[in-house]
Design a protein around this motif. Structure first.
Motif, PDB file in Angstrom:
ATOM      1  N   HIS A   2       0.842  -1.196   0.000  1.00  0.00           N
ATOM      2  CA  HIS A   2       0.000   0.000   0.000  1.00  0.00           C
ATOM      3  C   HIS A   2       0.881   1.251   0.000  1.00  0.00           C
ATOM      4  CE1 HIS A   2      -3.013   2.939   1.419  1.00  0.00           C
ATOM      5  NE2 HIS A   2      -3.877   2.121   0.852  1.00  0.00           N
ATOM      6  N   ILE A   3       0.380   2.324  -0.565  1.00  0.00           N
ATOM      7  CA  ILE A   3       1.133   3.570  -0.627  1.00  0.00           C
ATOM      8  C   ILE A   3       1.547   4.050   0.759  1.00  0.00           C
ATOM      9  CG2 ILE A   3      -1.001   4.944  -0.681  1.00  0.00           C
ATOM     10  CD1 ILE A   3       0.522   7.007  -2.371  1.00  0.00           C
ATOM     11  N   ASP A   4       0.726   3.823   1.775  1.00  0.00           N
ATOM     12  CA  ASP A   4       1.051   4.285   3.130  1.00  0.00           C
ATOM     13  C   ASP A   4       2.331   3.640   3.662  1.00  0.00           C
ATOM     14  OD1 ASP A   4      -1.104   5.943   3.107  1.00  0.00           O
ATOM     15  OD2 ASP A   4      -2.315   4.805   4.534  1.00  0.00           O
ATOM     16  N   GLN A   5       2.608   2.395   3.262  1.00  0.00           N
ATOM     17  CA  GLN A   5       3.836   1.735   3.682  1.00  0.00           C
ATOM     18  C   GLN A   5       5.065   2.477   3.138  1.00  0.00           C
ATOM     19  OE1 GLN A   5       1.994  -2.286   2.269  1.00  0.00           O
ATOM     20  NE2 GLN A   5       3.711  -2.811   3.578  1.00  0.00           N
ATOM     21  N   GLN A 149      -4.743  -0.741  -7.646  1.00  0.00           N
ATOM     22  CA  GLN A 149      -4.657   0.013  -6.388  1.00  0.00           C
ATOM     23  C   GLN A 149      -5.774   1.046  -6.269  1.00  0.00           C
ATOM     24  OE1 GLN A 149      -2.227  -0.656  -4.185  1.00  0.00           O
ATOM     25  NE2 GLN A 149      -0.945  -1.956  -5.455  1.00  0.00           N
ATOM     26  N   PHE A 175      -8.965   5.526  -3.946  1.00  0.00           N
ATOM     27  CA  PHE A 175      -8.130   4.365  -3.643  1.00  0.00           C
ATOM     28  C   PHE A 175      -9.015   3.140  -3.407  1.00  0.00           C
ATOM     29  CE2 PHE A 175      -5.038   7.658  -2.845  1.00  0.00           C
ATOM     30  CZ  PHE A 175      -3.827   7.059  -3.181  1.00  0.00           C
ATOM     31  N   PRO A 179      -6.452   5.026   2.298  1.00  0.00           N
ATOM     32  CA  PRO A 179      -5.304   5.318   3.168  1.00  0.00           C
ATOM     33  C   PRO A 179      -5.786   5.628   4.578  1.00  0.00           C
ATOM     34  CG  PRO A 179      -5.794   7.201   1.772  1.00  0.00           C
ATOM     35  CD  PRO A 179      -6.685   6.095   1.300  1.00  0.00           C
ATOM     36  N   GLU A 180      -4.864   5.604   5.530  1.00  0.00           N
ATOM     37  CA  GLU A 180      -5.226   5.928   6.917  1.00  0.00           C
ATOM     38  C   GLU A 180      -5.782   7.345   6.995  1.00  0.00           C
ATOM     39  OE1 GLU A 180      -2.142   5.233   9.717  1.00  0.00           O
ATOM     40  OE2 GLU A 180      -1.747   3.183   9.035  1.00  0.00           O
ATOM     41  N   PHE A 182      -6.163  10.740   4.234  1.00  0.00           N
ATOM     42  CA  PHE A 182      -5.940  11.218   2.870  1.00  0.00           C
ATOM     43  C   PHE A 182      -5.225  12.562   2.933  1.00  0.00           C
ATOM     44  CE2 PHE A 182      -6.656  12.939  -1.260  1.00  0.00           C
ATOM     45  CZ  PHE A 182      -6.865  11.866  -2.113  1.00  0.00           C
ATOM     46  N   HIS A 186      -1.389  11.805  -1.282  1.00  0.00           N
ATOM     47  CA  HIS A 186      -2.309  10.863  -1.920  1.00  0.00           C
ATOM     48  C   HIS A 186      -3.004  11.504  -3.116  1.00  0.00           C
ATOM     49  CE1 HIS A 186      -1.905   9.307   2.249  1.00  0.00           C
ATOM     50  NE2 HIS A 186      -1.941   8.128   1.646  1.00  0.00           N
ATOM     51  N   ASN A 226     -10.876   9.661   3.567  1.00  0.00           N
ATOM     52  CA  ASN A 226     -10.037   8.626   2.954  1.00  0.00           C
ATOM     53  C   ASN A 226     -10.783   7.756   1.947  1.00  0.00           C
ATOM     54  OD1 ASN A 226     -11.591   7.205   4.776  1.00  0.00           O
ATOM     55  ND2 ASN A 226      -9.894   6.050   5.665  1.00  0.00           N
TER      56      ASN A 226
END
Length: 269
Positions: A2-5, A149, A175, A179-180, A182, A186, A226
């Protein structure tokens, strides 16, 4: 992945004394032979945010995609503050891989100032909110993997290689896994998810890639939830000699214009 990682990895590596970050991204973010351009620009922008204050907001981001970024191999993001003025800070971001430059971004951040000039945006879209996303078949070597994604809900225009006579596209985006929180990072990533407007005019698969991308953020704008859908409308201003010039407007779920996007796209066909 995921992008957050990836954003968390940048956050753990960068500080006031460390202006570089090293990353490796999985094949799930591939766009042909390279990393999805919206993600590479977003990662570079996120690294830049470590050199500014919360009061300094992104006003413009100019990105040149110099060469392919190989998936599964390490690359390095480096930022350099070119000038830190009273109101505006300009930062240069680069991605290097195997000792070669593959991306360059120049961002302008500016704090809000008092001004007698205030012009409201009157540009609106007339698209009803989507009830569900469109189904996008994953065709090997045709459908980019990064699209898994995201969710798209197209309202006008065609999908790539459908022989459409139009060169514009309209719809909604978000998404697939929210995400946690936004953030503007993002938003940078999601604006670039739509295929180039001219690909729908081909009847058979052809290559096209963004050469340069200018992105302007409209402030102030409200926070984006989000799982919100964002509206997108893109047109082709002109295309010839293997290059296309496209423009797009982006609105939030409440109909507020939040970004303006312009791209120069190389067309191989």
């Amino acid at each position: 992945m995921h992008i957050d990682q990836l954003l968390h990895s940048i956050d753990t590596q960068m500080n006031d004394n460390q202006l570089t970050a090293k990353l490796s991204v999985s094949e799930s973010w591939s766009q042909g032979r390279t990393l999805f351009g919206g993600l590479s620009a977003a990662l570079t922008y996120h690294a830049m945010k470590h050199a500014i204050t919360k009061e300094q907001l992104l006003r413009s981001l100019n990105t040149n995609f110099i060469g392919p970024i190989k998936l599964g191999e390490e690359f390095e993001i480096t930022i350099e503050v070119l000038r830190r003025g009273k109101n505006v800070t300009q930062i240069l971001g680069r991605i290097n891989q195997d000792g070669k430059a593959v991306l360059s971004s120049l961002a302008c951040f500016g704090t809000a100032r008092r001004s007698k000039i205030e012009i409201k945006n009157n540009l609106q879209h007339c698209m009803p909110p989507p009830k569900k996303a469109n189904f996008l078949p994953q065709i090997p070597k045709v459908t980019p993997k990064y699209l898994a994604q995201f969710q798209l809900a197209k309202t006008k225009g065609g999908w790539p290689f459908t022989g459409n006579k139009e060169a514009s596209v309209q719809g909604w985006m978000r998404f697939a896994t929210p995400p946690e929180v936004f953030s503007d990072t993002h938003l940078v990533a999601i604006i670039d998810i739509w295929p180039p407007t001219i690909l729908q005019m081909f009847k058979l698969p052809k290559m096209a890639s963004t050469m340069s991308w200018n992105l302007e953020f409209i402030h102030p704008h409200l926070p984006i939830a989000n799982d919100d859908w964002c509206a997108y409308q893109a047109t082709t201003r002109q295309a010839s000699d293997g290059y296309a010039h496209t423009e797009a407007n982006v609105w939030d779920a409440k109909g507020e214009l939040i970004a303006i996007s312009r791209q120069v796209v190389t067309v191989f066909g």
